[in-house]
Each structure stands twice: as structure tokens, then as C-alpha cells.
Design a protein around this motif. Structure first.
Motif: not given
Length: 209
Positions: A1-7, A61-65, A98-104
Motif C-alpha cells: 500500500m502506498l504512503i498516502a493510502d496508509e496515512f 500510479d495514476a494519482l502520482a502521475h 484511489r483507495l475506492a478504485r483499489a476496493g479498500v
């Protein structure tokens, strides 16, 4: 999981998705996470209060892009604090999506009178609670060692006033280890964490919504 996602997951309730922080602190912490991801990817660096793009190749990653494209497109603006403030405006929505797209998470919209509110509710509370639990275990044990990304997340949590979420039941050595990990961050990431902490403090004192 990416940094901002965990935060994001640590900064929100793992059942209702309600923020645990002042909105400005949440946004700035997430903005710091998004910039930190680009530093780790090798796309930007931070020095003397300035963000510099060092690799324009699009991240996977799309958001990082998207964030990298913004940095490139507005290259006249290089101040770390400027970019933290700018990215913070939409960081909660961007990372939540981004987390919604990942199904979290699941996007949930509620309407009251003429106003609508969007929250991101965990699909599985155990998955949402895992980042805080994982980091607590890493701080309490000698193996496996925390990764650089783990240390950055811990630094940003401390900067935003959320370190209690991973330390609430930890032994004193975990507190010392967290301090040591943040202090040992590479200069660009250490500086980014410091600027995030300063921005959070200033925003909360001003009462920024």
C-alpha cells in the motif's frame, strides 16, 4: 500500500470513515504523502525548501502521475510549502478515490438540506485497521525491519499529530524507535516531513478549515 493510502486509513475511523484530525492536518499529511511517493519513485527531490522534478517519466500510479504533471506544468512554483498547501485542497478526495478504485473504501454521499457530504467508508474494517497495527508491530519488534516507506509514513503521522494511533499500546522502546527512524530519513524526505509538520502547525493555529 502506498504512503498516502496508509496515512489516509490511519487518519480515518476504520468503521465509519470519519476523520480523526482537523481537516487541514489531514489534507497536509496526505499532501506530504503524495510528494513523498514521488521522492521514493525518484521523480522529485526536496532541498532548501524547494521541490525539484528530476525525472519526468510518468509513474505507474495514476494519482502520482497527476501530481507529477502538476509539478511539471507549474514549474515556476517550487516552494515545498506552496505545493503542500495546493495539494492539501483535494488530497482527501484524491486519495480516497484511489483507495475506492483499489476496493479498500466505498464512496458514500449523504445529503442534508442543500449540502452534500462525501465520506469514504471501509469495505473491510480489518483491512482499514491493518496499517496502524502493522506499524505498531514493526516498532515493537526487531524483525522485520521497517522499510523506508514505513519510516516516511511514521514521520508524516508524527508531523500531523497522529503518532498516538500507532503508539497507543506500544512499549517505551517503540517510541524511541519511531524517533530514531524519522531522524534517520534521507535529507529530502526528512525535510519534507519537517515542512509538513510546520504547515500543519501553522494551519491549525490559523483555524484553516
Amino acid at each position: 500500500m502506498l504512503i498516502a493510502d496508509e496515512f489516509f486509513l490511519i487518519a480515518h475511523n476504520d468503521i465509519r470513515g470519519k476523520a480523526k484530525l482537523h481537516p487541514a492536518a489531514t489534507g497536509l499529511g496526505l499532501a506530504g504523502g503524495l510528494l513523498a511517493e514521488l521522492v521514493l519513485y525518484g521523480h522529485v527531490t526536496v532541498s532548501a525548501g524547494v521541490v525539484s522534478v528530476v525525472n519526468r517519466r510518468p509513474p505507474a500510479d495514476a494519482l502520482a502521475h497527476t501530481v507529477l504533471d502538476q509539478l511539471v506544468g507549474e514549474s515556476q512554483h517550487r516552494s515545498v510549502r506552496t505545493w503542500l498547501s495546493f495539494l492539501a485542497q483535494n488530497a482527501t478526495t484524491s486519495v480516497g478515490e484511489r483507495l475506492a478504485r483499489a476496493g479498500v473504501l466505498r464512496r458514500q454521499e449523504s445529503r442534508r438540506l442543500l449540502r452534500s457530504t462525501v465520506t469514504y467508508v471501509p469495505i473491510d474494517p480489518n483491512t482499514a485497521a491493518w496499517p496502524a497495527t502493522r506499524l505498531r508491530v514493526l516498532l515493537e519488534r526487531s524483525e522485520p525491519p521497517p522499510t523506508l516507506a514505513d519510516a516516511v509514513v511514521l514521520g508524516l503521522l508524527t508531523a500531523a499529530g497522529l503518532s498516538r494511533e500507532v503508539l497507543w499500546s506500544a512499549e517505551p522502546r517503540a517510541h524511541h524507535r519511531l524517533t530514531g527512524l524519522v531522524a534517520a530519513l534521507p535529507p529530502p524526505l526528512k525535510e519534507l516531513v519537517a515542512h509538513t509538520e510546520a504547515a500543519v502547525g501553522a494551519a491549525v493555529l490559523r483555524g484553516v478549515p
